[in-house]
Scaffold this motif. Structure first.
Motif, PDB file in Angstrom:
ATOM      1  N   ILE A   1       0.940  -1.153   0.184  1.00 32.90           N
ATOM      2  CA  ILE A   1       0.001   0.061   0.093  1.00 32.90           C
ATOM      3  C   ILE A   1       0.914   1.293  -0.177  1.00 32.90           C
ATOM      4  N   VAL A   2       1.794   1.357   0.923  1.00 32.78           N
ATOM      5  CA  VAL A   2       2.813   2.384   0.849  1.00 32.78           C
ATOM      6  C   VAL A   2       3.666   2.478  -0.348  1.00 32.78           C
ATOM      7  N   GLY A   3       3.817   1.494  -1.025  1.00 31.96           N
ATOM      8  CA  GLY A   3       4.676   1.703  -2.228  1.00 31.96           C
ATOM      9  C   GLY A   3       3.913   2.160  -3.570  1.00 31.96           C
ATOM     10  N   ALA A   4       2.662   1.527  -3.447  1.00 33.42           N
ATOM     11  CA  ALA A   4       1.607   2.174  -4.562  1.00 33.42           C
ATOM     12  C   ALA A   4       1.276   3.635  -4.162  1.00 33.42           C
ATOM     13  N   ALA A   5       1.252   4.002  -3.051  1.00 28.08           N
ATOM     14  CA  ALA A   5       0.769   5.403  -2.815  1.00 28.08           C
ATOM     15  C   ALA A   5       1.926   6.463  -3.148  1.00 28.08           C
TER      16      ALA A   5
ATOM     17  N   ASP B   1      -8.092   5.614  -6.629  1.00 29.92           N
ATOM     18  CA  ASP B   1      -8.491   4.147  -7.326  1.00 29.92           C
ATOM     19  C   ASP B   1      -7.106   3.657  -7.823  1.00 29.92           C
ATOM     20  N   ALA B   2      -6.188   4.533  -8.418  1.00 31.79           N
ATOM     21  CA  ALA B   2      -4.926   4.029  -8.846  1.00 31.79           C
ATOM     22  C   ALA B   2      -4.173   3.470  -7.859  1.00 31.79           C
ATOM     23  N   ILE B   3      -4.049   4.116  -6.739  1.00 34.65           N
ATOM     24  CA  ILE B   3      -3.274   3.682  -5.485  1.00 34.65           C
ATOM     25  C   ILE B   3      -3.813   2.395  -5.146  1.00 34.65           C
TER      26      ILE B   3
ATOM     27  N   ALA C   1      -1.891  -1.464  -5.277  1.00 34.13           N
ATOM     28  CA  ALA C   1      -1.851  -2.073  -3.995  1.00 34.13           C
ATOM     29  C   ALA C   1      -2.746  -3.505  -3.838  1.00 34.13           C
ATOM     30  N   GLY C   2      -3.375  -3.642  -5.013  1.00 37.10           N
ATOM     31  CA  GLY C   2      -4.058  -4.766  -4.983  1.00 37.10           C
ATOM     32  C   GLY C   2      -5.234  -5.120  -3.784  1.00 37.10           C
ATOM     33  N   ILE C   3      -5.894  -3.810  -3.678  1.00 41.67           N
ATOM     34  CA  ILE C   3      -7.011  -3.902  -2.597  1.00 41.67           C
ATOM     35  C   ILE C   3      -8.088  -2.903  -3.225  1.00 41.67           C
ATOM     36  N   SER C   4      -9.197  -3.213  -2.458  1.00 45.90           N
ATOM     37  CA  SER C   4     -10.364  -2.278  -3.037  1.00 45.90           C
ATOM     38  C   SER C   4     -10.184  -0.765  -2.264  1.00 45.90           C
ATOM     39  N   LYS C   5     -10.887   0.200  -3.212  1.00 41.38           N
ATOM     40  CA  LYS C   5     -10.782   1.523  -2.899  1.00 41.38           C
ATOM     41  C   LYS C   5     -11.283   1.564  -1.325  1.00 41.38           C
TER      42      LYS C   5
ATOM     43  N   LYS D   1      -8.885   7.831   6.506  1.00 44.33           N
ATOM     44  CA  LYS D   1     -10.391   8.249   6.146  1.00 44.33           C
ATOM     45  C   LYS D   1     -10.462   9.036   4.799  1.00 44.33           C
ATOM     46  N   ASN D   2      -9.332   9.590   4.390  1.00 45.14           N
ATOM     47  CA  ASN D   2      -9.504  10.405   3.032  1.00 45.14           C
ATOM     48  C   ASN D   2      -7.894  10.381   2.341  1.00 45.14           C
ATOM     49  N   LYS D   3      -7.911  10.858   1.224  1.00 47.14           N
ATOM     50  CA  LYS D   3      -6.460  11.181   0.714  1.00 47.14           C
ATOM     51  C   LYS D   3      -5.669  11.632   1.593  1.00 47.14           C
ATOM     52  N   ARG D   4      -6.208  13.037   2.082  1.00 49.37           N
ATOM     53  CA  ARG D   4      -5.118  13.814   2.964  1.00 49.37           C
ATOM     54  C   ARG D   4      -4.446  12.975   4.058  1.00 49.37           C
ATOM     55  N   GLU D   5      -5.519  12.151   4.768  1.00 48.89           N
ATOM     56  CA  GLU D   5      -4.878  11.347   6.062  1.00 48.89           C
ATOM     57  C   GLU D   5      -3.877  10.524   5.450  1.00 48.89           C
ATOM     58  N   LEU D   6      -3.921   9.884   4.254  1.00 50.85           N
ATOM     59  CA  LEU D   6      -3.025   9.014   3.669  1.00 50.85           C
ATOM     60  C   LEU D   6      -1.730   9.638   3.434  1.00 50.85           C
ATOM     61  N   TYR D   7      -1.834  10.708   2.795  1.00 53.00           N
ATOM     62  CA  TYR D   7      -0.461  11.546   2.166  1.00 53.00           C
ATOM     63  C   TYR D   7       0.197  11.865   3.557  1.00 53.00           C
ATOM     64  N   LEU D   8      -0.329  12.336   4.467  1.00 47.69           N
ATOM     65  CA  LEU D   8       0.178  12.858   5.837  1.00 47.69           C
ATOM     66  C   LEU D   8       0.972  11.925   6.365  1.00 47.69           C
ATOM     67  N   TYR D   9       0.042  10.702   6.414  1.00 49.38           N
ATOM     68  CA  TYR D   9       0.809   9.380   6.909  1.00 49.38           C
ATOM     69  C   TYR D   9       1.947   9.191   6.396  1.00 49.38           C
ATOM     70  N   LEU D  10       1.926   8.946   4.822  1.00 48.26           N
ATOM     71  CA  LEU D  10       3.158   8.585   3.980  1.00 48.26           C
ATOM     72  C   LEU D  10       4.244   9.505   4.296  1.00 48.26           C
ATOM     73  N   MET D  11       4.043  10.955   4.616  1.00 41.91           N
ATOM     74  CA  MET D  11       5.091  11.714   4.714  1.00 41.91           C
ATOM     75  C   MET D  11       5.817  11.542   6.072  1.00 41.91           C
ATOM     76  N   ARG D  12       5.317  11.123   7.182  1.00 40.33           N
ATOM     77  CA  ARG D  12       5.812  10.891   8.486  1.00 40.33           C
ATOM     78  C   ARG D  12       6.346   9.426   8.226  1.00 40.33           C
ATOM     79  N   HIS D  13       5.611   8.482   7.828  1.00 38.69           N
ATOM     80  CA  HIS D  13       6.474   7.199   7.575  1.00 38.69           C
ATOM     81  C   HIS D  13       7.653   7.296   6.914  1.00 38.69           C
ATOM     82  N   LEU D  14       7.469   7.713   5.714  1.00 39.69           N
ATOM     83  CA  LEU D  14       8.712   7.962   5.004  1.00 39.69           C
ATOM     84  C   LEU D  14      10.011   8.764   5.791  1.00 39.69           C
ATOM     85  N   MET D  15       9.641   9.737   6.478  1.00 41.20           N
ATOM     86  CA  MET D  15      10.658  10.111   7.271  1.00 41.20           C
ATOM     87  C   MET D  15      11.020   9.393   8.329  1.00 41.20           C
ATOM     88  N   ASP D  16      10.524   8.615   8.838  1.00 38.20           N
ATOM     89  CA  ASP D  16      10.830   7.762   9.948  1.00 38.20           C
ATOM     90  C   ASP D  16      11.728   6.548   9.023  1.00 38.20           C
ATOM     91  N   VAL D  17      11.504   6.316   8.095  1.00 34.57           N
ATOM     92  CA  VAL D  17      12.073   5.230   7.406  1.00 34.57           C
ATOM     93  C   VAL D  17      13.537   5.640   7.029  1.00 34.57           C
TER      94      VAL D  17
END
Length: 209
Positions: free
Chosen positions: A19-23, A38-40, A44-48, A56-72
């Motif tokens: 999921i992270v890779g697709a996003a 939809d593309a994400i 990722a091989g899951i349903s929308k 809960k929305n695209k914004r939340e996913l985006y901000l999660y990605l930012m923090r997760h990738l910074m941690d990585v």
């Protein structure tokens, strides 16, 4: 990781990485507005619907990605060797090279990072701008805590040197983007090494140059 993502964090690592890779790929290839959830989900091989079960929305996913990738990336950069380096510019160069290694191993991460550094959409612009500055302040106060500041000339503020290095990188990226050029990370690293040597001559006492 911040609270609110327990359902996603409880997934098996392979599913989370998919999921992270697709996003990252989707947000890396397109701006925030054009990035399709939809593309994400499809990549990722899951349903929308399942994607929005975790976020809960695209914004939340985006901000999660930012923090997760910074941690990585932080885990890659801040290793045992990192805290053994007490020279400001050597530490800067070491961190940059470790970050380069991380970027080279994660497709689309560089594109995603550049787009995140220049947020345009109202959903994320204010949050990302404030978060970016907070990360810069954290970098100086936490990651540079073992640096020998006595090497600096009187009247030269190390934090100001950090700011100027970031402004140089910002100008470089703006120039490349204005000419519609892809960012060549190797070419950027050459420039970065030159900036370090230039600022070292400006900032350090003669006996430390």
């Amino acid at each position: 990781m911040e609270h609110g993502f327990e359902k996603f964090e409880s997934l098996p690592e392979e599913r989370r990485e998919a999921i992270v890779g697709a996003a990252v790929e989707t947000f890396g290839l397109s701006d925030y507005k054009g990035a399709s959830t939809d593309a994400i989900a499809r990549k990722a091989g899951i349903s929308k619907g399942l994607l929005f079960f975790y976020f809960k929305n695209k914004r939340e996913l985006y901000l999660y990605l930012m923090r997760h990738l910074m941690d990585v990336v932080t885990k890659v950069v801040v290793d045992e060797r990192f805290y053994e380096i007490d020279d400001f510019f050597e530490l800067f160069k070491y961190a940059a090279n470790r970050k380069k290694d991380a970027l080279s191993k994660m497709p689309y991460l560089l594109d995603f990072s550049i787009r995140a550094f220049y947020p345009e959409h109202k959903d994320v612009k204010d949050t990302m701008n404030g978060w970016t500055q907070a990360q810069i302040d954290l970098m100086f106060s936490t990651f540079f805590k073992n640096v020998r500041l006595d090497k600096f000339r009187d009247g030269v503020e190390p934090k100001k040197v950090v700011d100027m290095m970031i402004w140089m990188a910002d100008g470089y990226l703006h120039q490349q983007r204005s000419m519609s050029r892809a960012i060549d990370i190797d070419a950027l690293m050459v420039e970065f090494d030159e900036w370090c040597e230039m600022f070292k001559r400006y900032a350090y006492k003669e006996e430390f140059q």
